[in-house]
Write a protein that holds these residues in place. Sequence first.
Motif, PDB file in Angstrom:
ATOM      1  N   GLU A 145      29.361  38.312  69.120  1.00  0.00           N
ATOM      2  CA  GLU A 145      30.191  38.609  67.947  1.00  0.00           C
ATOM      3  C   GLU A 145      30.094  40.068  67.511  1.00  0.00           C
ATOM      4  OE1 GLU A 145      28.861  35.791  65.085  1.00  0.00           O
ATOM      5  OE2 GLU A 145      29.889  34.085  66.029  1.00  0.00           O
ATOM      6  N   VAL A 146      28.936  40.709  67.785  1.00  0.00           N
ATOM      7  CA  VAL A 146      28.788  42.118  67.402  1.00  0.00           C
ATOM      8  C   VAL A 146      29.055  43.056  68.576  1.00  0.00           C
ATOM      9  CG1 VAL A 146      27.191  41.592  65.519  1.00  0.00           C
ATOM     10  CG2 VAL A 146      26.272  42.117  67.800  1.00  0.00           C
ATOM     11  N   GLY A 147      29.657  42.528  69.632  1.00  0.00           N
ATOM     12  CA  GLY A 147      30.118  43.383  70.714  1.00  0.00           C
ATOM     13  C   GLY A 147      29.117  43.655  71.815  1.00  0.00           C
ATOM     14  N   VAL A 148      28.085  42.804  71.943  1.00  0.00           N
ATOM     15  CA  VAL A 148      27.054  43.011  72.954  1.00  0.00           C
ATOM     16  C   VAL A 148      27.283  42.074  74.134  1.00  0.00           C
ATOM     17  CG1 VAL A 148      24.580  42.814  73.447  1.00  0.00           C
ATOM     18  CG2 VAL A 148      25.350  43.794  71.279  1.00  0.00           C
ATOM     19  N   LEU A 149      27.246  42.623  75.345  1.00  0.00           N
ATOM     20  CA  LEU A 149      27.291  41.807  76.551  1.00  0.00           C
ATOM     21  C   LEU A 149      25.893  41.269  76.815  1.00  0.00           C
ATOM     22  CD1 LEU A 149      28.851  40.824  79.105  1.00  0.00           C
ATOM     23  CD2 LEU A 149      28.164  42.975  80.202  1.00  0.00           C
ATOM     24  N   VAL A 150      25.757  39.967  77.002  1.00  0.00           N
ATOM     25  CA  VAL A 150      24.448  39.333  77.162  1.00  0.00           C
ATOM     26  C   VAL A 150      24.208  38.987  78.623  1.00  0.00           C
ATOM     27  CG1 VAL A 150      23.003  37.358  76.545  1.00  0.00           C
ATOM     28  CG2 VAL A 150      24.480  38.414  74.816  1.00  0.00           C
ATOM     29  N   GLY A 151      23.052  39.411  79.127  1.00  0.00           N
ATOM     30  CA  GLY A 151      22.676  39.112  80.502  1.00  0.00           C
ATOM     31  C   GLY A 151      21.396  38.314  80.571  1.00  0.00           C
ATOM     32  N   ALA A 152      21.201  37.608  81.668  1.00  0.00           N
ATOM     33  CA  ALA A 152      19.983  36.826  81.883  1.00  0.00           C
ATOM     34  C   ALA A 152      19.447  37.097  83.276  1.00  0.00           C
ATOM     35  CB  ALA A 152      20.263  35.333  81.721  1.00  0.00           C
ATOM     36  N   THR A 153      18.134  37.291  83.373  1.00  0.00           N
ATOM     37  CA  THR A 153      17.482  37.430  84.669  1.00  0.00           C
ATOM     38  C   THR A 153      17.233  36.034  85.224  1.00  0.00           C
ATOM     39  OG1 THR A 153      16.374  39.432  83.905  1.00  0.00           O
ATOM     40  CG2 THR A 153      15.505  38.389  85.892  1.00  0.00           C
ATOM     41  N   VAL A 154      17.737  35.774  86.431  1.00  0.00           N
ATOM     42  CA  VAL A 154      17.572  34.451  87.036  1.00  0.00           C
ATOM     43  C   VAL A 154      17.009  34.605  88.444  1.00  0.00           C
ATOM     44  CG1 VAL A 154      19.443  33.483  85.646  1.00  0.00           C
ATOM     45  CG2 VAL A 154      19.947  34.342  87.938  1.00  0.00           C
ATOM     46  N   THR A 155      16.230  33.615  88.852  1.00  0.00           N
ATOM     47  CA  THR A 155      15.611  33.648  90.177  1.00  0.00           C
ATOM     48  C   THR A 155      16.058  32.497  91.070  1.00  0.00           C
ATOM     49  OG1 THR A 155      13.678  32.384  89.423  1.00  0.00           O
ATOM     50  CG2 THR A 155      13.574  34.789  89.217  1.00  0.00           C
ATOM     51  N   THR A 156      16.853  31.575  90.505  1.00  0.00           N
ATOM     52  CA  THR A 156      17.379  30.440  91.260  1.00  0.00           C
ATOM     53  C   THR A 156      18.806  30.155  90.811  1.00  0.00           C
ATOM     54  OG1 THR A 156      16.675  28.752  89.668  1.00  0.00           O
ATOM     55  CG2 THR A 156      15.070  29.388  91.372  1.00  0.00           C
TER      56      THR A 156
END
Length: 370
Positions: A145-156
Amino acid sequence: MSTFSVESLSVPVVQAPMAGGPSTPALAAAVSDAGGLGSLAAGYRSAEALSRDIEEFRALSSGPLSVNIFVPEAQTPSPADVEAYRTGLRSWTLDEDIRGEVPPVSDSGDDMYREKLAVVMDHRPDVVTFTFGLPDVLTIERLHEVGVLVGATVTTVREGREAHANGAGILIAQGIGAGGHRGQFDQSADPESVSASSLLGGLSDATSLPLIGAGGIDGPQTAQQLLNAGAAAVQVGTLFLTTDEAGTKPTHRQALLDAAAGKRSSETIVTRAFTGRPARALVNRFTHAMDDMAVVGYPQVHFLTAGIRAAAAQTDDPELLNLWSGTGVAGSRAEPAASLVERFAELHRPEGGAPQARSHIGAQREEPTP
């Protein structure tokens, strides 16, 4: 709603957020100014220090910025296991006359998780990524909502599906060759030995989200292989540790350069010995002695070994320091960060290859492919 996309980078390189000192505002600024995406590590920093780091970055650069936050552990270590490791560690240090206090086991908190979320909500970097797990859906929605792209570190692939379902807009696919901590959600699980290219292939079939490939990169050729495997960009960590702007401990920096030059072994190991969480490092005296005794125990073990590691850095002893390193250490050089990014300037995204990073991600959550 984020206006940033990885596809907008003139050089598809993301500087890995390396907690514990290596990631600095100067490093992130140099990478972003050279056409990549610079990153700040919130891990082990106070919320106030993180706020200052973001402000310093913005005084140095008008380029894009990513901030990485550690998610509190979902799996609580066994107190008995951690105490047993402490006993073994103390016995070894006493027998070998090794400097550094081994303190009592304590509750080490959540790394100021909520406070750091408040900082990024206030400062609104272009990207916020999460490691060691996922924030809840509401947190991701608020960041969107505040304009931030959200990423996640994944290993599978399974973790990738979970991150997509929670609303993440981008995935960092961390292969087994990556240096430092594994980003796996369950610290108690055995790390899966999946290469970055194989993980990218599986994630490409499971989700439409843009992917960043990480792990084992020793130069442009291996980076291009990850782009060919479906990545929109690559995340480079180990090679940035020896750049001029990095805050890497001198002993760690020299060990990496020595490994690249063949002056010491470049063999790496995934071990829990330093922190209780799987992490890849150069093999040394500490890993030889303590890996077999290592237990599931992050972040408690991290604090148990802190005194030994601090003393090793102070006395310039690489044999007792956590020499985080990926399998691509042979590509390490002493150089400015901009020169390293320039080495990757000819990378290209194959036509019809990597999925497009979409700025509307976050306005409406999509469901991953079953």
